[in-house]
Design an enzyme around this catalytic site. Structure first.
Site, PDB file in Angstrom:
ATOM      1  N   HIS A 183     -46.822  -7.486   2.270  1.00  0.00           N
ATOM      2  CA  HIS A 183     -48.318  -7.547   2.498  1.00  0.00           C
ATOM      3  C   HIS A 183     -48.536  -8.336   3.799  1.00  0.00           C
ATOM      4  O   HIS A 183     -49.890  -8.387   3.693  1.00  0.00           O
ATOM      5  CB  HIS A 183     -48.887  -7.986   1.301  1.00  0.00           C
TER       6      HIS A 183
ATOM      7  N   ASP B 124     -52.202  -3.941   5.319  1.00  0.00           N
ATOM      8  CA  ASP B 124     -52.640  -3.950   3.934  1.00  0.00           C
ATOM      9  C   ASP B 124     -52.459  -2.669   3.044  1.00  0.00           C
ATOM     10  O   ASP B 124     -51.398  -1.515   3.532  1.00  0.00           O
ATOM     11  CB  ASP B 124     -54.165  -3.950   4.031  1.00  0.00           C
TER      12      ASP B 124
END
Length: 490
Positions: A461, A465
């Site tokens: 992450h 995104d």
């Protein structure tokens, strides 16, 4: 008169510092040729055969099968002919472990004054920089606990690395809290003998000065327990003179078995240990997330059948999925990257070196297909087959197991539909492919039986995104459902 030359375990590259002897390929008294494999060893990366740079008669072997040796430890000695000069290496390379010229001799630094180390060993200026313990000369190769030993020719022993001239270390020398509670040792110059890179990293991350530790392993080798004992000593409260002694926990003994009759301890070493370390590091460092989608793979299966019916080399399903992945990474380059934690930067890579998970008898390995983005389906199929066979036979080289930028995990071969895999550190993502099975599916407005597969994407992450990860996964699913659309980009 024959000249006896010593062959040592060569530098294995890829940060590897030790190897386990799996099988000797020669016996004492055998005649060997230059570059002939003499021993099979297992590293944390692969199992390889090590060639000897000398030709002659084997006069001694060092280490039994199952023994772990550090790089630079003697493997065997070879008696070469009287007129044959000491070889400088053939220059050949065998699976990344070719023979090479020996390192240039370093000029010995002559000591000017004698010093006393923390073990009471007198390092006198004897003209050769040698250490003297209780007046007895030593050969400079191993000085430990006030004694000097030279046992390089003992079959079950490994000579320690050379100890350089050390500065004085007396009772007035300040001791850091890390070394409190441990036997003080004189800081030495040059490499410190440590059992593995993980122990060195543990010391570095916690500020432990390895040069202040005395190793409890063979010939002063620093073990993980030595570093952990130093950390416990640092965390222990320090009492001043006159202060009443508080209850301090004693050094804990090894934990007793949970049950009197049971349990089998299996060492985490070799490939299994390397996998455990890498997966643990991935879990510690990478904030991963997973998304998944079901896709209709009927058209992809039909396309593969048509390709194979046309003649020529057979195309594997894994190769088609890999081709789809490389096309997706060209559109979403964020997932073909890694995070440089020290520089706090995301490094996007130009080439796609595609790793794929392969289960073997020795454990899980991830061979890497170099420049997968530049290969067609036939080339990918051939390379997958070659690397899979090498993985099964244990002949993968360290170069074929490292350097991946993205991993394809076909866990469907185990008969499962889905998974949330652990990212292969330091990569940024892994695509998982479940089994392809007939399922009810709405196709063109009608209920039909279609070949359905579940795809999952686990991603870092930090590099992107959910929108980017979802976009890549949707792209892959769309190409699985309509593989003909790939023709636009070929």
């Amino acid at each position: 008169m024959a000249q006896v030359l010593e062959f040592k375990l060569p530098d294995l590259g890829e940060g590897l510092t030790e190897a386990e002897i799996v099988r000797w390929l020669v016996q004492v008294g055998d005649v060997v040729a230059v570059d002939q494999p003499v021993v099979e060893v297992e590293t944390a990366k692969a199992m390889v055969e090590v060639p000897c740079p000398y030709g002659g008669v084997v006069t001694a072997r060092f280490g039994e099968e199952g023994t772990e040796l550090p790089v630079g430890a003697p493997l065997l000695t070879v008696a070469v002919g009287e007129r044959e000069p000491e070889p400088e290496g053939s220059g050949n390379v065998l699976v990344g472990y070719g023979t090479q010229a020996p390192a240039a001799r370093r000029r010995r630094v002559r000591a000017t004054t004698g010093t006393v180390d923390g073990q009471g060993v007198r390092r006198a200026a004897d003209g050769g920089g040698r250490a003297t313990a209780s007046g007895a000369p030593a050969d400079g190769r191993a000085v430990r606990r006030g004694t000097a030993r030279a046992d390089a020719h003992a079959p079950a022993r490994v000579a320690a690395p050379a100890v350089a001239q050390a500065p004085a270390f007396t009772a007035d020398t300040p001791v850091s809290p890390v070394s409190a509670g441990t036997t003080p040792a004189a800081p030495v110059e040059g490499p410190v003998p440590v059992i593995s890179p993980l122990v060195r990293k543990l010391a570095r991350d916690n500020g432990v000065d390895l040069r202040r530790l005395t190793g409890s392993g063979p010939d002063g080798l620093i073990l993980r327990a030595d570093v952990e004992n130093a950390l416990r000593a640092e965390a222990a409260p320090v009492r001043t003179a006159g202060e009443p002694a508080a209850e301090e926990p004693a050094v804990r003994a090894p934990a007793a078995p949970l049950a009197q009759g049971g349990g089998t301890r299996i060492p985490l070493k070799g490939v299994r240990g390397a996998v455990a370390d890498k997966l643990s590091r991935s879990r510690r460092e990478i904030p991963d997330a997973t998304c998944w989608v079901d896709a209709d793979a009927t058209e992809l299966m039909r396309a593969r059948t048509a390709m194979n019916a046309a003649g020529g080399p057979k195309i594997s399903l894994l190769a088609l999925l890999a081709r789809i992945c490389t096309a997706g990474l060209a559109r979403f380059p964020e997932l073909n990257s890694f995070v440089d934690t020290e520089a706090r930067e995301v490094v996007r890579l130009d080439q796609v070196h595609l790793g794929f998970a392969a289960q073997t008898e020795r454990g899980l390995v991830v061979p890497v297909v170099r420049d997968a983005h530049a290969r067609d389906a036939e080339s990918l199929t051939a390379e997958f087959a070659r690397l899979t066979e090498a993985a099964r036979t244990g002949t993968l080289t360290p170069g074929e197991l490292t350097g991946g930028t993205f991993t394809l995990n076909n866990y469907g071969v185990f008969g499962v539909d889905g998974s949330t895999p652990i990212i292969n550190h330091p990569e940024a993502a892994m695509l998982g492919v479940g089994r392809i099975v007939p399922k009810p599916w709405v196709h063109e407005g009608e209920l039909a039986v279609r070949q359905v597969v579940q795809l999952s994407l686990t991603f870092d992450h930090r590099v992107c995104d959910g929108g980017t990860a979802g976009g890549f996964l949707r792209y892959v699913a769309d190409r699985v459902e309509q593989p003909a659309v790939l023709l636009r980009t070929l």
